[in-house]
Scaffold this motif. Structure first.
Motif, PDB file in Angstrom:
ATOM      1  N   MET A 115      48.807  44.685  36.932  1.00 30.11           N
ATOM      2  CA  MET A 115      48.040  43.884  37.885  1.00 30.11           C
ATOM      3  C   MET A 115      48.958  43.141  38.846  1.00 30.11           C
ATOM      4  SD  MET A 115      45.050  42.294  35.466  1.00 30.11           S
ATOM      5  CE  MET A 115      43.750  43.337  34.798  1.00 30.11           C
ATOM      6  N   ALA A 116      50.083  42.660  38.345  1.00 31.43           N
ATOM      7  CA  ALA A 116      51.046  41.984  39.220  1.00 31.43           C
ATOM      8  C   ALA A 116      51.602  42.959  40.247  1.00 31.43           C
ATOM      9  CB  ALA A 116      52.175  41.378  38.385  1.00 31.43           C
ATOM     10  N   ASP A 117      51.909  44.178  39.820  1.00 36.02           N
ATOM     11  CA  ASP A 117      52.418  45.189  40.752  1.00 36.02           C
ATOM     12  C   ASP A 117      51.351  45.584  41.768  1.00 36.02           C
ATOM     13  OD1 ASP A 117      54.815  45.158  39.410  1.00 36.02           O
ATOM     14  OD2 ASP A 117      54.351  46.919  38.172  1.00 36.02           O
ATOM     15  N   ALA A 118      50.088  45.492  41.368  1.00 35.81           N
ATOM     16  CA  ALA A 118      48.989  45.820  42.276  1.00 35.81           C
ATOM     17  C   ALA A 118      48.667  44.687  43.245  1.00 35.81           C
ATOM     18  CB  ALA A 118      47.729  46.171  41.472  1.00 35.81           C
ATOM     19  N   ARG A 119      49.397  43.571  43.107  1.00 37.17           N
ATOM     20  CA  ARG A 119      49.230  42.399  43.977  1.00 37.17           C
ATOM     21  C   ARG A 119      47.813  41.855  43.920  1.00 37.17           C
ATOM     22  NH1 ARG A 119      52.625  45.710  47.176  1.00 37.17           N
ATOM     23  NH2 ARG A 119      50.909  46.436  48.474  1.00 37.17           N
ATOM     24  N   TYR A 120      47.257  41.853  42.699  1.00 35.94           N
ATOM     25  CA  TYR A 120      45.929  41.288  42.480  1.00 35.94           C
ATOM     26  C   TYR A 120      46.047  39.764  42.433  1.00 35.94           C
ATOM     27  CZ  TYR A 120      41.139  41.224  40.643  1.00 35.94           C
ATOM     28  OH  TYR A 120      39.795  41.033  40.482  1.00 35.94           O
ATOM     29  N   THR A 121      45.079  39.050  42.987  1.00 29.15           N
ATOM     30  CA  THR A 121      45.110  37.587  43.018  1.00 29.15           C
ATOM     31  C   THR A 121      44.046  37.031  42.081  1.00 29.15           C
ATOM     32  OG1 THR A 121      45.849  37.600  45.311  1.00 29.15           O
ATOM     33  CG2 THR A 121      44.945  35.540  44.470  1.00 29.15           C
ATOM     34  N   PHE A 122      44.486  36.237  41.099  1.00 26.08           N
ATOM     35  CA  PHE A 122      43.554  35.625  40.159  1.00 26.08           C
ATOM     36  C   PHE A 122      43.430  34.136  40.453  1.00 26.08           C
ATOM     37  CE2 PHE A 122      45.111  39.250  37.477  1.00 26.08           C
ATOM     38  CZ  PHE A 122      43.919  39.954  37.517  1.00 26.08           C
TER      39      PHE A 122
ATOM     40  N   LEU B 238      28.835  41.838  33.997  1.00 26.58           N
ATOM     41  CA  LEU B 238      29.642  41.552  35.186  1.00 26.58           C
ATOM     42  C   LEU B 238      30.799  42.534  35.265  1.00 26.58           C
ATOM     43  CD1 LEU B 238      30.544  39.716  37.573  1.00 26.58           C
ATOM     44  CD2 LEU B 238      31.796  38.352  35.881  1.00 26.58           C
ATOM     45  N   VAL B 239      30.933  43.231  36.405  1.00 28.39           N
ATOM     46  CA  VAL B 239      32.059  44.130  36.666  1.00 28.39           C
ATOM     47  C   VAL B 239      33.110  43.335  37.428  1.00 28.39           C
ATOM     48  CG1 VAL B 239      32.796  46.252  37.798  1.00 28.39           C
ATOM     49  CG2 VAL B 239      30.554  46.146  36.686  1.00 28.39           C
ATOM     50  N   GLN B 240      34.346  43.276  36.898  1.00 30.65           N
ATOM     51  CA  GLN B 240      35.375  42.416  37.481  1.00 30.65           C
ATOM     52  C   GLN B 240      36.768  43.011  37.233  1.00 30.65           C
ATOM     53  OE1 GLN B 240      35.319  38.634  35.409  1.00 30.65           O
ATOM     54  NE2 GLN B 240      35.617  39.565  33.419  1.00 30.65           N
ATOM     55  N   HIS B 241      37.776  42.353  37.826  1.00 20.46           N
ATOM     56  CA  HIS B 241      39.194  42.655  37.575  1.00 20.46           C
ATOM     57  C   HIS B 241      39.592  44.071  37.992  1.00 20.46           C
ATOM     58  CE1 HIS B 241      38.964  39.551  34.012  1.00 20.46           C
ATOM     59  NE2 HIS B 241      38.741  39.003  35.201  1.00 20.46           N
TER      60      HIS B 241
ATOM     61  N   GLY C 237      40.230  32.965  30.338  1.00 14.90           N
ATOM     62  CA  GLY C 237      40.614  34.363  30.402  1.00 14.90           C
ATOM     63  C   GLY C 237      39.476  35.343  30.250  1.00 14.90           C
ATOM     64  N   LEU C 238      38.279  34.894  29.874  1.00 13.01           N
ATOM     65  CA  LEU C 238      37.146  35.829  29.868  1.00 13.01           C
ATOM     66  C   LEU C 238      36.967  36.406  31.263  1.00 13.01           C
ATOM     67  CD1 LEU C 238      34.370  34.163  27.664  1.00 13.01           C
ATOM     68  CD2 LEU C 238      35.851  36.075  27.086  1.00 13.01           C
ATOM     69  N   SER C 239      37.086  35.546  32.252  1.00 10.57           N
ATOM     70  CA  SER C 239      37.161  35.982  33.641  1.00 10.57           C
ATOM     71  C   SER C 239      38.464  35.432  34.192  1.00 10.57           C
ATOM     72  CB  SER C 239      35.974  35.446  34.457  1.00 10.57           C
ATOM     73  OG  SER C 239      36.174  35.672  35.842  1.00 10.57           O
ATOM     74  N   LEU C 240      39.326  36.295  34.718  1.00 13.49           N
ATOM     75  CA  LEU C 240      40.633  35.845  35.173  1.00 13.49           C
ATOM     76  C   LEU C 240      40.554  35.000  36.437  1.00 13.49           C
ATOM     77  CD1 LEU C 240      42.804  38.984  34.396  1.00 13.49           C
ATOM     78  CD2 LEU C 240      42.706  36.838  33.141  1.00 13.49           C
ATOM     79  N   ILE C 241      39.430  35.020  37.150  1.00 14.33           N
ATOM     80  CA  ILE C 241      39.233  34.063  38.234  1.00 14.33           C
ATOM     81  C   ILE C 241      38.370  32.892  37.756  1.00 14.33           C
ATOM     82  CG2 ILE C 241      39.534  35.775  40.057  1.00 14.33           C
ATOM     83  CD1 ILE C 241      36.509  35.764  40.456  1.00 14.33           C
ATOM     84  N   GLU C 242      38.074  32.868  36.457  1.00 14.88           N
ATOM     85  CA  GLU C 242      37.447  31.748  35.766  1.00 14.88           C
ATOM     86  C   GLU C 242      36.073  31.364  36.319  1.00 14.88           C
ATOM     87  OE1 GLU C 242      38.357  30.674  32.989  1.00 14.88           O
ATOM     88  OE2 GLU C 242      40.366  31.510  32.852  1.00 14.88           O
TER      89      GLU C 242
END
Length: 429
Positions: free
Chosen positions: A84-91, A147-150, A313-318
């Motif tokens: 995820m870090a390599d994919a430049r995802y923002t949490f 919920l579809v996420q991440h 952490g259930l949802s990484l954007i909380e």
């Protein structure tokens, strides 16, 4: 019709279950020898399945649809986090990349517990022979809502759009496979242009009366290292909700025609679904509840805050630890004060829970009032919720959208891309 039947599982074993007949359709068939043949296709929904049987069916379905997609529970969370870090995802800002020693222990514990309770959440990863290329997660956000996420895909990969398409559609269909899931939800940042185009187009095309709900909210964050000083006498009193407040909220949403929100978010007068959901998460060693705070008006509540709380952490954007507001009368002279009082109560609640920040998922009208108390706008999100009966239509529209759009995006020939762009401009003119 309900029928008792047997399922033949992928490993050759059999399991008893019940099926509910949902459709009976004539299958087009031409026979040169016997015109009396009239084959039918019977669509059924499988009921009363043991968990192990349901998991085996879903695993077989995922494997047949996309052999390169696997359950993420077989991978270490640090490996998924690194992808995820390599994919430049923002949490969420409280889960920054680069601070693994502080962040990973809590998130990894949640990841492992959720991986064992597959009816509460499921993560899927797309792999090749040597590395992880994509990830998506489905979470039981409410008792009957998936919920579809991440979604995160490695950049600059030649099949990145295809991976995004396959992971998203699989996450939706895995949610539909659960017999007690009635609604599917996903959200996206509106400033992320490509997902915003996809999500908005699908929401417009598939809009159905009473079957879906599109909402936009501002994602606000307040740092709790310095709580603001408040004159208690200057703001309305805030109290915990009582049963009559839940009855009022259900009536309010019904009057506004927000039935999908009422049903998909467990906002009815009966708190039973919330209690059952909380018990299911506790059995998995996780936490998931909701508090309601109320400011009284002249006749009933003036405003309510719906404060979600959950294991980090259930949802990484909380979003499972955020609050949203319901304001009964925006024209009331104390409506702004009520919003402020509820926001400050939610900030205090977040601090009581040991959180470093408070999150508000609020309407645009509430952004100025909360900004004065330290909330910073992190961006505008869209959130679309639709009923499970729309999943087949959604899958068809999703697939057709990628089939039409991806060839142009993947063109390796600059001249062809320029010609296509020129033709499109001429068509617009």
């Amino acid at each position: 019709s309900l029928l008792d039947t047997m399922l033949l599982l992928p490993d050759g074993s059999e399991a008893a279950c019940r099926v509910e007949v949902r459709s009976v359709d004539v299958v087009p068939f031409e026979s040169r020898h016997d015109q009396r043949l009239r084959p039918y296709r019977c669509g059924v929904r499988i009921l009363d399945m043991p968990r192990a049987v349901r998991d085996a069916i879903v695993d077989a379905f995922v494997s047949a649809r996309a052999p390169q997609v696997r359950d993420a529970a077989v991978f270490r969370f640090p490996d998924v986090w690194r992808m995820m870090a390599d994919a430049r995802y923002t949490f969420h800002p409280d889960h920054p990349f680069g601070e693994e020693s502080r962040v990973l222990p809590v998130l990894e514990a949640t990841y492992e517990r959720l991986g064992r309770a597959r009816e509460l959440g499921r993560s899927l990863v797309f792999t090749d022979a040597s590395r992880l290329l994509g990830h998506v997660n489905g979470l039981r956000m409410y008792s009957g809502t998936w919920l579809v996420q991440h979604l995160a895909v490695m950049p600059s990969f030649r099949r990145s759009e295809q991976i995004s398409s396959e992971l998203t559609s699989l996450a939706v269909e895995v949610g539909e496979a659960m017999e007690d899931v009635e609604f599917i939800r996903y959200m996206w940042r509106t400033d992320n242009r490509w997902p915003h185009r996809l999500g908005s187009w699908l929401a417009r095309v598939l809009e159905g009366q009473g079957l879906c709900h599109l909402r936009q909210f501002h994602y606000l964050r307040a740092d709790l290292s310095q709580m603001p000083t408040v004159d208690a006498g200057a703001l309305p009193a805030v109290r915990e909700a009582r049963p009559e407040d839940r009855q009022w909220l259900e009536s309010y949403l019904r009057r506004r025609g927000e039935m999908v929100r009422l049903l998909s978010e467990d906002l009815g007068a009966d708190p039973g679904p919330e209690s059952v959901l909380g018990a299911r998460f506790r059995a998995a060693g996780l936490h998931r509840e909701r508090r309601m705070f109320v400011v009284d008006g002249d006749e009933g509540p003036l405003a309510l805050a719906l404060q979600d709380e959950a294991t980090p952490g259930l949802s990484l954007i909380e979003v499972t630890n955020g609050f949203n507001l319901v304001v009964a009368d925006r024209r009331h002279p104390r409506a702004k004060d009520a919003v402020t009082a509820l926001a400050l109560r939610c900030m205090a609640h977040a601090r009581e829970r040991g959180r470093a920040s408070a999150l508000g998922l609020v309407d645009a009208l509430d952004v100025p009032a909360l900004g004065a108390w330290g909330f910073v706008d992190q961006g505008l999100f869209s959130e679309w919720t639709f009923h499970r009966s729309m999943v087949r239509r959604w899958c068809e529209a999703w697939r057709s959208l990628f089939e039409r759009q991806m060839p142009m995006r993947r063109s390796k020939h600059p001249a062809a891309a320029q010609a296509a762009a020129f033709a499109q401009k001429q068509e617009v003119r």
